[in-house]
Scaffold this active site. Structure first.
Site, PDB file in Angstrom:
ATOM      1  N   GLY A   1       0.859  -1.255   0.034  1.00  0.00           N
ATOM      2  CA  GLY A   1      -0.055   0.129  -0.061  1.00  0.00           C
ATOM      3  C   GLY A   1       0.821   1.310   0.038  1.00  0.00           C
ATOM      4  O   GLY A   1       0.984   1.895  -1.069  1.00  0.00           O
ATOM      5  N   ARG A   2       1.849   1.384   1.323  1.00  0.00           N
ATOM      6  CA  ARG A   2       2.391   2.498   1.230  1.00  0.00           C
ATOM      7  C   ARG A   2       3.489   2.754   0.093  1.00  0.00           C
ATOM      8  O   ARG A   2       3.689   3.681  -0.208  1.00  0.00           O
ATOM      9  CB  ARG A   2       3.079   2.448   2.632  1.00  0.00           C
TER      10      ARG A   2
ATOM     11  N   CYS B   1      -6.709  22.113  18.863  1.00  0.00           N
ATOM     12  CA  CYS B   1      -6.561  22.394  20.421  1.00  0.00           C
ATOM     13  C   CYS B   1      -5.654  21.215  21.084  1.00  0.00           C
ATOM     14  O   CYS B   1      -6.446  20.678  21.550  1.00  0.00           O
ATOM     15  CB  CYS B   1      -7.902  22.698  21.099  1.00  0.00           C
TER      16      CYS B   1
HETATM   17  N1  LLP Z   1      -1.764  -6.461   3.926  1.00  0.00           N
HETATM   18  C1  LLP Z   1      -2.333  -6.284   5.008  1.00  0.00           C
HETATM   19  C2  LLP Z   1      -3.023  -7.571   5.548  1.00  0.00           C
HETATM   20  C3  LLP Z   1      -2.262  -5.268   5.954  1.00  0.00           C
HETATM   21  O1  LLP Z   1      -2.791  -5.371   7.178  1.00  0.00           O
HETATM   22  C4  LLP Z   1      -1.507  -4.106   5.408  1.00  0.00           C
HETATM   23  C5  LLP Z   1      -1.478  -2.965   6.504  1.00  0.00           C
HETATM   24  C6  LLP Z   1      -1.103  -4.038   4.174  1.00  0.00           C
HETATM   25  C7  LLP Z   1      -1.015  -4.983   3.238  1.00  0.00           C
HETATM   26  C8  LLP Z   1      -0.376  -2.890   3.425  1.00  0.00           C
HETATM   27  O2  LLP Z   1       0.747  -2.405   4.335  1.00  0.00           O
HETATM   28  P1  LLP Z   1       1.527  -1.298   3.656  1.00  0.00           P
HETATM   29  O3  LLP Z   1       2.183  -1.908   2.513  1.00  0.00           O
HETATM   30  O4  LLP Z   1       0.959  -0.237   3.497  1.00  0.00           O
HETATM   31  O5  LLP Z   1       2.552  -0.999   4.873  1.00  0.00           O
HETATM   32  N2  LLP Z   1      -1.659   3.159   9.730  1.00  0.00           N
HETATM   33  C9  LLP Z   1      -0.195   2.674   9.779  1.00  0.00           C
HETATM   34  C10 LLP Z   1      -0.144   1.487   8.928  1.00  0.00           C
HETATM   35  C11 LLP Z   1      -1.170   0.300   9.302  1.00  0.00           C
HETATM   36  C12 LLP Z   1      -0.874  -0.683   8.199  1.00  0.00           C
HETATM   37  C13 LLP Z   1      -1.781  -1.809   8.611  1.00  0.00           C
HETATM   38  N3  LLP Z   1      -1.980  -3.004   7.557  1.00  0.00           N
HETATM   39  C14 LLP Z   1       0.850   3.671   9.346  1.00  0.00           C
HETATM   40  O6  LLP Z   1       0.393   4.994   9.039  1.00  0.00           O
HETATM   41  O7  LLP Z   1       2.137   3.540   9.257  1.00  0.00           O
END
Ligand code: LLP
Length: 463
Positions: free
Chosen positions: A322-323, A391
């Site tokens: 994702g990221r 705030c």
């Molecule tokens: N697949 C599963 C099963 C996941 O739980 C996640 C992320 C992804 C793929 C994608 O992960 P990425 O490639 O985007 O790291 N809010 C947090 C990140 C939470 C990720 C949760 N799961 C942040 O802002 O760092």
């Protein structure tokens, strides 16, 4: 970043306070391509442009704060992941990082699949025309209604996350006369974040079914017995913002161990293995992420090697970045408001957004970079903290950064690498309105998620 006090003090302090920062960069006007999206550059007047449009024009036309998304960069990165893994593997973009209908269409066009984790994400994907068989549905607590919608739509896979869900999905699929393709999400006892991973007992979490104690093997046993399910593989996701591949190595070793046990017990070789997402990006110049082709090569080699030594056919691999796709492709454009120097400490630079458009700094102590983008400056660097308008004193966007000491109200600054988990985790705290997402490409800007209005807020408040 290293903890160091730099001797070249800003204008307001002789000695810099302890903080999480390195020395100021030699040139505050330079934009490190590691953290900025690929079409970002400065024009002849020193104004930053992206997708062929300068930020002053963007601010005039769309207001601030705004997330500015570089469509060409998004498509390039999506394509790079697709190409790196080739036709023998699947790339599922993790919609939780940022999802909109335009993004769904880009992904579809670039040949990627989509991972959704709620009814809302599923609705967005389907409404933008993503074929259901290219969607994976995740979540540790899917409702029966969500499951039914996913099965009826014909999603390509549901990732089962608990013993109860195995039965629930089987029952719903059967009552609809379907056989649902599923994977079982296991916890492999590995947790990885940033540069570290720990391979001990990280089963202590809400996701997945532990391999430990034979629980995952029991889940497989049950799933294989149920007519409503077609078990196609095992899923593992080990963490986020990962740079070190050794966590994946241990995870793949353990998942392949389960595949081998399944073969030995049931005579079945499951055809798929999903290694999740979690690959890191550069938020600051200190981060060194790997390229998709390196990641694909490493993961494919790991799985192939593990399968060879277990004498298993190599399953089809899938990943869920994702990221790593959307993160680097956007920056948040803010207008500078109050500038408050605190003698001996730092200068607090307030912007017109804050923790409602980027909660990551407050929530995870995340680090970001920042630059003055509406002009260049040759003023001395000052140690700054970029804060929002909420705030709450924890309302920090960039904890420690150097900005030019002539920064003034009305200047535009931008925080790069905010494409992932900023708009998707945005809130209305203090009834601040969520910013738009403006996609730019080849000299054109298009709002793909519009700015929230006070009418939007009041419409939900039914008195
Ligand atoms: N697949 C599963 C099963 C996941 O739980 C996640 C992320 C992804 C793929 C994608 O992960 P990425 O490639 O985007 O790291 N809010 C947090 C990140 C939470 C990720 C949760 N799961 C942040 O802002 O760092």
């Amino acid at each position: 970043m290293s903890r160091s006090a730099h001797p070249a003090g800003p204008r307001h302090a002789d000695v810099l306070p302890e903080g999480h920062y390195s020395a100021p960069p030699a040139d505050l006007n330079s934009l490190d391509p590691k953290v900025w999206s690929r079409t970002v550059t400065r024009d002849d007047l020193g104004v930053v442009t992206v997708g062929g449009i300068d930020v002053k024009t963007l601010a005039e036309q769309h207001g601030t704060p705004a997330y500015v998304l570089d469509e060409a960069d998004f498509r390039d990165r999506a394509r790079a992941w697709r190409t790196a893994f080739g036709t023998d593997a699947d790339v599922f973009y993790a919609g939780k990082a940022f999802l909109s209908r335009a993004v769904v269409r880009w992904l579809h066009e670039e040949g990627l699949n989509l991972d959704v984790c709620s009814g809302g994400e599923l609705a967005t994907a389907l409404s933008a025309g993503m074929p259901a068989d290219r969607i994976a549905f995740h979540g540790n607590n899917k409702s029966s209604e969500e499951i039914e919608r996913a099965v009826r739509a014909g999603v390509g896979r549901i990732v089962l996350d608990s013993f109860q869900e195995i039965v629930r999905v089987a029952h719903i699929a059967q009552s609809l006369g379907r056989r649902q393709r599923v994977q079982i999400r296991v916890t492999v006892g590995v947790e990885a974040h940033t540069h570290e991973f720990i391979a001990t007992a990280h089963e202590d979490q809400k996701f997945g079914i532990p391999l430990a104690g034979g629980q995952a093997a029991e889940a497989v046993r049950r799933a294989l017995r149920l007519d409503g399910l077609e078990l196609i593989g095992i899923h593992s996701h080990i963490g986020s913002q990962i740079f070190d591949m050794s966590g994946f190595e241990v995870a793949a070793h353990r998942v392949v161990g389960l595949l081998k046990d399944i073969r030995d017990e049931h005579g079945v070789e499951l055809p798929e293995i999903d290694l999740g997402g979690g690959l890191g990006i550069a938020y600051t110049s200190d981060d060194d992420p790997r390229e998709p082709h390196e990641i694909a090569k490493a993961l494919t080699e790991i799985v192939t090697r593990e399968c060879e030594s277990a004498r298993l056919r190599t399953p089809r691999i899938s990943v869920e970045p994702g990221r790593a796709i959307v993160g680097p492709t956007a920056f948040t454009l803010y207008e500078v408001g109050t500038v408050k120097p605190l003698d001996g400490l730092r200068t607090y630079v307030s912007v017109d957004g804050g923790m409602s458009d980027n909660i990551r700094t407050a929530l995870y102590d995340a680090e970001y970079s920042v630059a003055l983008v509406s002009r260049v400056s040759d003023a001395a660097p000052m140690l700054a903290r970029v804060v929002g308008k909420h705030c709450e004193s924890g309302d920090i966007v960039v904890k420690d950064a150097f900005l030019p000491s002539d920064l003034a109200p009305g200047d535009l600054i931008a925080v790069p690498a905010t494409g992932a988990y900023c708009r998707s985790m945005a809130s209305n705290y203090n009834h601040v309105l969520r910013p738009p997402v403006v996609a730019v490409r080849e000299g054109e800007a298009r709002v793909i998620v519009r700015r929230e209005t006070e009418e939007d807020l009041l419409r939900l408040d039914v008195g």
